[in-house]
Design an enzyme around this catalytic site. Structure first.
Site, PDB file in Angstrom:
ATOM      1  N   LYS A 154      -4.532   9.192   1.341  1.00  0.00           N
ATOM      2  CA  LYS A 154      -3.669   9.220   0.152  1.00  0.00           C
ATOM      3  C   LYS A 154      -2.828   7.962   0.239  1.00  0.00           C
ATOM      4  O   LYS A 154      -1.980   7.822   1.121  1.00  0.00           O
ATOM      5  CB  LYS A 154      -2.789  10.469   0.167  1.00  0.00           C
ATOM      6  CG  LYS A 154      -1.656  10.428  -0.823  1.00  0.00           C
ATOM      7  CD  LYS A 154      -1.136  11.825  -1.029  1.00  0.00           C
ATOM      8  CE  LYS A 154       0.374  11.886  -1.192  1.00  0.00           C
ATOM      9  NZ  LYS A 154       0.948  10.914  -2.099  1.00  0.00           N
ATOM     10  N   GLY A 175      -1.392   7.172  -5.019  1.00  0.00           N
ATOM     11  CA  GLY A 175      -0.176   7.971  -5.032  1.00  0.00           C
ATOM     12  C   GLY A 175       0.819   7.654  -6.130  1.00  0.00           C
ATOM     13  O   GLY A 175       1.630   8.509  -6.474  1.00  0.00           O
ATOM     14  N   THR A 220      -0.197   5.688  -1.091  1.00  0.00           N
ATOM     15  CA  THR A 220       0.970   5.586  -1.966  1.00  0.00           C
ATOM     16  C   THR A 220       1.672   4.275  -1.695  1.00  0.00           C
ATOM     17  O   THR A 220       2.593   4.192  -0.871  1.00  0.00           O
ATOM     18  CB  THR A 220       1.938   6.770  -1.766  1.00  0.00           C
ATOM     19  OG1 THR A 220       1.218   7.990  -1.957  1.00  0.00           O
ATOM     20  CG2 THR A 220       3.073   6.717  -2.776  1.00  0.00           C
ATOM     21  N   TYR A 253      -1.942  10.302   5.113  1.00  0.00           N
ATOM     22  CA  TYR A 253      -0.956  10.135   4.035  1.00  0.00           C
ATOM     23  C   TYR A 253      -0.136   8.902   4.358  1.00  0.00           C
ATOM     24  O   TYR A 253       0.709   8.918   5.255  1.00  0.00           O
ATOM     25  CB  TYR A 253      -0.083  11.396   3.941  1.00  0.00           C
ATOM     26  CG  TYR A 253       1.028  11.368   2.898  1.00  0.00           C
ATOM     27  CD1 TYR A 253       1.122  10.380   1.924  1.00  0.00           C
ATOM     28  CD2 TYR A 253       2.003  12.356   2.885  1.00  0.00           C
ATOM     29  CE1 TYR A 253       2.127  10.372   0.984  1.00  0.00           C
ATOM     30  CE2 TYR A 253       3.023  12.376   1.938  1.00  0.00           C
ATOM     31  CZ  TYR A 253       3.085  11.371   0.996  1.00  0.00           C
ATOM     32  OH  TYR A 253       4.100  11.369   0.067  1.00  0.00           O
TER      33      TYR A 253
END
Ligand code: NGF
Length: 292
Positions: free
Chosen positions: A164, A188, A166, A136
């Site tokens: 992920k 994201g 972002t 993440y």
């Protein structure tokens, strides 16, 4: 890993005024996302889930309640990372035993780590459990930037299957997609869904899908069918909504909109403030204008 592709809601949780978990409200948020937003999956324990404000027991209870309500109806990704790698490993076991389809771990933050330390953190988590792991990456909140070369090194760790992503850095996204065609990339930022899909992401995870999942699906599908003009039109409408939500305070506003949709989304957990009277009124105006 086809089950991890598609649109996943970054799940909100419902919190009581005293900061405890509103389990019934949280169940309602889960049901709303599955039944009405029709997303492919839920990303549990992320930023939108106020995860970094919770103690370990409350994190575990959120994971349990969501799994109990969702069953196997949608893909479940449990975000277990944070500042304490030992807690992350404990949570990774916990969600894996519950039957979560994958885990995700935010880059370690607060202290400034070199890349070897970051890689060790991911190795410790990935080697501890038999589950797929998504990195993440959210530099705006963590301050941790990862280069393409370093992403490639992380993807070499067994069990790590993607990221992920972002960030608004489309040069980095394009370079990463080209360098790592076989890794999962889930974008994201909901307001950049169309350009992310054009750049070849496999799916997306977003906070506004709690209330705008249906329109997000339109963007996603149109973009993948190469109907870019139509997709852009829906992205424009969506971004009018997202801009209004951001201007009024992101998470409190989404909670107030959920309430207007009949979902008991509760309060925010301190120190995050819940919506004020004027924010509640503005959330109603946003709902009336864009979502009713
Ligand atoms: O809320 C943030 C903070 N980002 C989310 C999402 O990337 C976070 C994004 O949907 C997430 O998935 C999580 O909860 O872990 C934005 O809220 C949205 O695009 C509005 O800017 O950056």
């Amino acid at each position: 890993h086809d089950d991890l592709k598609g649109l996943h809601t970054a799940l909100m949780i419902s919190v009581n005024k005293d900061g405890s978990l509103n389990e019934e409200g949280t169940r309602q948020i889960v049901r709303h996302n599955i039944d009405r937003m029709k997303v492919d999956g839920l990303y549990v324990g992320g930023s939108t889930g106020e995860n970094f404000l919770l103690d370990t027991d409350m994190k575990k209870r959120v994971f349990e309640v969501v799994k109990d309500e969702a069953g196997s109806e949608v893909t479940l990704i449990g975000q277990i990372g944070g500042t304490n790698v030992y807690e992350a490993i404990d949570l990774a076991h916990f969600v894996t035993d519950l039957g979560y389809d994958a885990i995700s771990a935010v880059t370690p933050f607060y202290y400034k780590y070199n890349f070897e330390e970051i890689r060790d953190y991911y190795k410790m988590i990935a080697q501890a459990v038999d589950n797929r792991l998504l990195i993440y990456s959210i530099p705006d909140l963590t301050g941790v930037e990862i280069s393409v070369e370093n992403f490639k090194a992380l993807f070499e760790i067994d069990n790590i299957v993607g990221v992920k992503f972002t960030a608004a850095d489309f040069f980095l996204l394009e370079r990463l997609r080209k360098a790592c065609p076989d890794e999962l990339i889930l974008s994201g930022f909901d307001e950049m869904l169309l350009p992310a899909v054009v750049n070849g992401v496999d799916g997306a995870i977003g906070s506004t899908y709690n209330v705008n999942g249906v329109k997000a699906r339109e963007i996603f599908d149109l973009a993948r069918q190469n109907k870019i003009d139509q997709a852009l039109e829906v992205q424009h409408q969506t971004n009018d909504l997202i801009e209004a939500i951001l201007d009024n305070g992101l998470y409190p506003t989404i909670k107030e909109i959920l309430k207007l949709m009949g979902v008991d989304a509760g309060y925010n957990r301190r120190p995050m403030a819940s919506a004020s009277d004027s924010q509640i009124a503005q959330a109603k105006a946003i709902y009336d204008q864009y979502l009713s």
